[in-house]
Design a protein around this motif. Structure first.
Motif, mmCIF file in Angstrom:
data_model
loop_
_atom_site.group_PDB
_atom_site.id
_atom_site.type_symbol
_atom_site.label_atom_id
_atom_site.label_comp_id
_atom_site.label_asym_id
_atom_site.label_seq_id
_atom_site.Cartn_x
_atom_site.Cartn_y
_atom_site.Cartn_z
ATOM 1 N N VAL A 168 0.810 -1.212 0.000
ATOM 2 C CA VAL A 168 0.000 0.000 0.000
ATOM 3 C C VAL A 168 0.844 1.263 0.000
ATOM 4 O O VAL A 168 0.334 2.360 -0.259
ATOM 5 N N ASP A 169 2.133 1.144 0.295
ATOM 6 C CA ASP A 169 3.016 2.312 0.338
ATOM 7 C C ASP A 169 3.659 2.606 -1.013
ATOM 8 O O ASP A 169 4.323 3.640 -1.169
ATOM 9 N N GLU A 170 3.484 1.719 -1.963
ATOM 10 C CA GLU A 170 4.076 1.910 -3.290
ATOM 11 C C GLU A 170 3.179 2.803 -4.153
ATOM 12 O O GLU A 170 2.124 3.256 -3.725
ATOM 13 N N THR A 171 3.618 3.063 -5.355
ATOM 14 C CA THR A 171 2.763 3.653 -6.386
ATOM 15 C C THR A 171 2.617 2.616 -7.487
ATOM 16 O O THR A 171 3.420 1.680 -7.584
ATOM 17 N N LEU A 172 1.591 2.771 -8.329
ATOM 18 C CA LEU A 172 1.366 1.753 -9.354
ATOM 19 C C LEU A 172 2.535 1.661 -10.324
ATOM 20 O O LEU A 172 2.868 0.576 -10.802
ATOM 21 N N SER A 173 3.188 2.779 -10.604
ATOM 22 C CA SER A 173 4.312 2.750 -11.550
ATOM 23 C C SER A 173 5.565 2.132 -10.939
ATOM 24 O O SER A 173 6.526 1.846 -11.668
ATOM 25 N N TYR A 174 5.566 1.939 -9.612
ATOM 26 C CA TYR A 174 6.676 1.227 -8.957
ATOM 27 C C TYR A 174 6.146 0.021 -8.185
ATOM 28 O O TYR A 174 6.782 -0.456 -7.243
ATOM 29 N N ARG A 175 5.005 -0.487 -8.612
ATOM 30 C CA ARG A 175 4.380 -1.619 -7.940
ATOM 31 C C ARG A 175 5.297 -2.839 -8.018
ATOM 32 O O ARG A 175 5.708 -3.268 -9.094
ATOM 33 N N GLY A 176 5.653 -3.379 -6.841
ATOM 34 C CA GLY A 176 6.538 -4.537 -6.770
ATOM 35 C C GLY A 176 7.903 -4.231 -6.192
ATOM 36 O O GLY A 176 8.697 -5.151 -5.958
ATOM 37 N N ILE A 177 8.184 -2.955 -5.879
ATOM 38 C CA ILE A 177 9.538 -2.600 -5.429
ATOM 39 C C ILE A 177 9.858 -3.203 -4.067
ATOM 40 O O ILE A 177 10.994 -3.643 -3.820
ATOM 41 N N THR A 178 8.879 -3.277 -3.164
ATOM 42 C CA THR A 178 9.135 -3.845 -1.838
ATOM 43 C C THR A 178 9.429 -5.337 -1.936
ATOM 44 O O THR A 178 10.364 -5.848 -1.291
ATOM 45 N N HIS A 179 8.637 -6.034 -2.727
ATOM 46 C CA HIS A 179 8.825 -7.472 -2.916
ATOM 47 C C HIS A 179 10.178 -7.756 -3.576
ATOM 48 O O HIS A 179 10.883 -8.710 -3.204
ATOM 49 N N LEU A 180 10.565 -6.931 -4.539
ATOM 50 C CA LEU A 180 11.847 -7.113 -5.218
ATOM 51 C C LEU A 180 13.008 -6.919 -4.246
ATOM 52 O O LEU A 180 13.975 -7.709 -4.235
ATOM 53 N N LEU A 181 12.914 -5.898 -3.394
ATOM 54 C CA LEU A 181 13.976 -5.678 -2.412
ATOM 55 C C LEU A 181 14.039 -6.828 -1.415
ATOM 56 O O LEU A 181 15.125 -7.272 -1.020
ATOM 57 N N GLU A 182 12.892 -7.338 -0.996
ATOM 58 C CA GLU A 182 12.866 -8.486 -0.081
ATOM 59 C C GLU A 182 13.604 -9.684 -0.679
ATOM 60 O O GLU A 182 14.400 -10.349 -0.001
ATOM 61 N N HIS A 183 13.372 -9.962 -1.982
ATOM 62 C CA HIS A 183 14.052 -11.079 -2.641
ATOM 63 C C HIS A 183 15.555 -10.852 -2.697
ATOM 64 O O HIS A 183 16.347 -11.787 -2.465
ATOM 65 N N LEU A 184 15.974 -9.638 -3.006
ATOM 66 C CA LEU A 184 17.406 -9.342 -3.075
ATOM 67 C C LEU A 184 18.074 -9.540 -1.714
ATOM 68 O O LEU A 184 19.177 -10.089 -1.620
ATOM 69 N N VAL A 185 17.399 -9.104 -0.660
ATOM 70 C CA VAL A 185 17.964 -9.208 0.684
ATOM 71 C C VAL A 185 18.167 -10.664 1.090
ATOM 72 O O VAL A 185 19.162 -11.015 1.728
ATOM 73 N N LEU A 186 17.224 -11.531 0.709
ATOM 74 C CA LEU A 186 17.290 -12.929 1.137
ATOM 75 C C LEU A 186 18.191 -13.791 0.268
ATOM 76 O O LEU A 186 18.534 -14.911 0.673
ATOM 77 N N HIS A 187 18.591 -13.311 -0.893
ATOM 78 C CA HIS A 187 19.383 -14.158 -1.797
ATOM 79 C C HIS A 187 20.662 -14.663 -1.142
ATOM 80 O O HIS A 187 20.994 -15.853 -1.204
ATOM 81 N N ASP A 188 21.400 -13.793 -0.485
ATOM 82 C CA ASP A 188 22.698 -14.170 0.077
ATOM 83 C C ASP A 188 22.593 -14.970 1.363
ATOM 84 O O ASP A 188 23.613 -15.328 1.967
ATOM 85 N N ARG A 189 21.366 -15.248 1.810
ATOM 86 C CA ARG A 189 21.259 -16.050 3.039
ATOM 87 C C ARG A 189 21.661 -17.487 2.770
ATOM 88 O O ARG A 189 21.971 -18.231 3.694
ATOM 89 N N GLY A 190 21.635 -17.912 1.493
ATOM 90 C CA GLY A 190 22.134 -19.233 1.121
ATOM 91 C C GLY A 190 21.280 -20.367 1.655
ATOM 92 O O GLY A 190 20.143 -20.190 2.072
ATOM 93 N N LEU A 191 21.850 -21.564 1.654
ATOM 94 C CA LEU A 191 21.162 -22.755 2.145
ATOM 95 C C LEU A 191 21.410 -22.919 3.636
ATOM 96 O O LEU A 191 22.471 -22.579 4.152
ATOM 97 N N THR A 192 20.421 -23.431 4.339
ATOM 98 C CA THR A 192 20.545 -23.637 5.781
ATOM 99 C C THR A 192 19.732 -24.848 6.198
ATOM 100 O O THR A 192 18.812 -25.257 5.504
ATOM 101 N N ASP A 193 20.118 -25.427 7.337
ATOM 102 C CA ASP A 193 19.364 -26.561 7.865
ATOM 103 C C ASP A 193 18.074 -26.110 8.541
ATOM 104 O O ASP A 193 17.251 -26.945 8.930
ATOM 105 N N TYR A 194 17.897 -24.783 8.717
ATOM 106 C CA TYR A 194 16.722 -24.263 9.398
ATOM 107 C C TYR A 194 15.857 -23.461 8.421
ATOM 108 O O TYR A 194 16.310 -23.036 7.354
ATOM 109 N N HIS A 195 14.632 -23.239 8.841
ATOM 110 C CA HIS A 195 13.674 -22.570 7.973
ATOM 111 C C HIS A 195 13.794 -21.057 8.098
ATOM 112 O O HIS A 195 13.806 -20.509 9.194
ATOM 113 N N TYR A 196 13.860 -20.377 6.960
ATOM 114 C CA TYR A 196 13.787 -18.913 6.961
ATOM 115 C C TYR A 196 12.902 -18.481 5.805
ATOM 116 O O TYR A 196 12.684 -19.216 4.844
#
Length: 566
Positions: A33-61
């Protein structure tokens, strides 16, 4: 269990004792709800980028981007949680933008496999193409999001003042650090509105019936949703057998208000019956016909859900969101006490609040004027002045598509997004969700006019890949229709309406034949044995037959014309 409020590096923290594996989450007050339609998806995209380097783990994230909050969570050992949350904060300070194109592609694939929610369309009809209405739209802004956009988004929203840490365990993880930027707590946006009057309705593109309304946040709201669900299930499935799924939910909005949503699907050919039964249930609650037994059953179920050692842990994410949005955090015993105090009169009062703000999605080919609902706007109040190209008008203020006395208009200053194709096609969506399509191949719009539009909406333009040639309208085809928000059904006659029109017109032919024969019998005196005397009774019958004929013809024409839709 007693929840403790602590702090880590200036970030508020909530701790609940838990004997199992430690669970921790870092929640930020930022979402779709904080985005604009012309930037719709920016929060989700940043979330994916942040989690990429977490790598594989034996625990759930995991990470999740919701309407008003974004969370990063993990279950595991203390050291793993320290490393995970520390890595999340480091990635928010310096996002791994080398992965941008890869994650952009992953989000597109994720969207293709995502199913639609039962109330997918209601937010855009209620709020328009901004704020809370954005949850109805796809992530249309993904193609234009650049590295600098992501950096600014992280700097603005993912700060220590806009975050809450929550932990289920014996203590806060030893050595945990949350190195976030300083910033400000961000309130949820004020709601916009695309509905001039309520209760309102709009046409869906399937057979389901969906209703929602807004009320003040309270324990009574959850009870109301439970009572409404029981009424719908009993009426539409158990008694009528026309629906398989009938449900209702209560969802806080983050601003002291909440949305109550009700849904019912329909068996084949039973959409009209489900709509009628659904509206009857709403009318029943409106006049206060609420069963004490239903209230007791819902309240007992809610109280049962508050029992058990896992309840406090399960409520932690909600408490974190309440803290972020300034809403009260109620302990279990206070919730239980408030539940026990809810009366039938409280539920009725809450429903009147919901019904007064109601929005109803009706099945394709149906309406709800007969039940007192007003049609949601499907056209604009004004049209721009300017040069005309077929049914398109391009002016200095914006663009309009004209259809007789009606028009759909998007003003350049009110344009939420312009989807642009290399072939010159443009799709402009206004803040009110009205859509105008510009297709030079059929509207004969010259290149200089396309450039004029592009210059006016450049800040919100998203360039898309070239379309398949078969998707580009060609001369000889009808001009693009308008008024429908992106992804919405275009005006058309529903199957049920078409069948009804054919039946009515056939009856009108039969009635016309009967009326003609009766009139001939009265007027023809050539055969005394067949002569029908013209008296008061005969004249009345003749009038009724002809009136019925005219009425059937008018009804058939009305059914064929259909209704104007958004």
């Amino acid at each position: 269990m007693t929840m403790r409020q602590l702090e880590v590096d200036g970030v508020p923290a909530l701790l609940v004792p838990h004997d199992g594996p430690m669970i921790a989450g870092l929640t930020f007050r930022v979402g779709q709800v904080d985005e604009t339609l012309s930037y719709r998806g920016i929060t989700h995209l940043l979330e994916h980028l942040v989690l990429h380097d977490r790598g594989l783990t034996d625990y759930h994230y995991n990470g999740s981007t919701g309407a008003i909050a974004t969370s990063f969570t993990m279950q595991g050992g203390e050291d793993d949680i320290v490393a995970f949350l520390g890595g999340v904060c480091a990635a928010l300070l310096d996002p791994p933008l080398d992965r941008l194109e890869t994650e952009r592609s992953i989000l597109r694939a994720e969207a293709n496999g995502r199913g639609a929610g039962v109330n997918e369309r209601l937010p855009l009809w209620r709020y328009g193409a901004r704020g809370y209405g954005l949850v109805s739209y796809d992530e249309l802004g993904l193609p234009r999001i650049a590295p600098d956009d992501l950096r600014r988004w992280a700097e603005t929203w993912f700060t220590r003042q806009n975050a809450v840490l929550w932990v289920a365990g014996g203590r806060l993880p030893e050595g945990l650090r949350l190195p976030l930027r300083d910033g400000a707590r961000r309130p949820v946006p004020a709601p916009s509105s695309a509905l001039p009057a309520t209760p309102a309705y709009f046409l869906g593109d399937g057979d389901a019936v969906v209703f929602d309304g807004i009320m003040g946040r309270s324990v009574t709201g959850g009870v109301l949703a439970g009572v409404l669900e029981r009424e719908l299930f009993r009426s539409l499935r158990q008694e009528d057998g026309n629906s398989y799924t009938a449900s209702a939910s209560y969802d806080p909005r983050g601003d002291g208000l909440a949305t109550v949503t009700a849904f019912a699907d329909a068996a084949p050919g039973k959409a009209g019956a489900v709509l009628g039964g659904f509206v009857d249930v709403l009318a029943k609650l409106k006049v206060g016909r609420i069963e004490q037994a239903d209230l007791d059953a819902v309240r007992a179920k809610a109280e049962d859900s508050l029992d058990g050692s896992a309840v406090a842990v399960g409520m932690l994410p909600g408490h974190a969101l309440n803290l972020l949005t300034g809403q009260p955090i109620l302990p279990v015993e206070e919730l239980r006490s408030e539940l026990r105090a809810v009366t039938v009169a409280d539920v009725h009062s809450a429903f009147l609040e919901v019904y007064g703000t109601g929005l109803l999605q009706v099945p394709d080919g149906h309406g709800a004027d007969w039940a007192g609902y007003v049609a949601a706007p499907t056209t604009s109040e004004r049209a721009v002045d300017g040069r005309r190209y077929e049914n398109l008008v391009v002016g200095a203020e914006g663009v309009s598509l004209r259809h007789g006395d009606h028009s759909a208009t998007v003003l350049f200053q009110e344009c939420a997004i312009c989807l642009a194709y290399p072939d010159g096609g443009r799709q402009l969506i206004g803040n009110d969700s009205i859509t105008v399509r510009v297709e030079p191949t059929v509207q004969h719009v010259p290149p200089d006019v396309i450039r004029q539009i592009d210059e006016a909406v450049a800040p919100v333009t998203v360039w898309l890949p070239a379309r398949d040639p078969s998707k580009i309208p060609q001369p000889g085809q009808s001009s693009p229709s308008t008024g429908a928000p992106a992804g919405q059904a275009q005006p058309r006659i529903g199957t049920g309406r078409l069948v009804g029109a054919v039946i009515v017109l056939m009856l009108s032919v039969i009635a016309c034949g009967c009326s003609g024969l009766w009139t001939w019998a009265v007027a023809d005196n050539s055969d005394p044995e067949l002569d029908v005397p013209l008296d008061a009774g005969t004249g009345l019958l003749m009038g009724v037959l002809w009136a019925a004929t005219v009425g059937l013809v008018v009804l058939g024409i009305w059914l064929l014309r259909g209704r104007s839709r958004k």
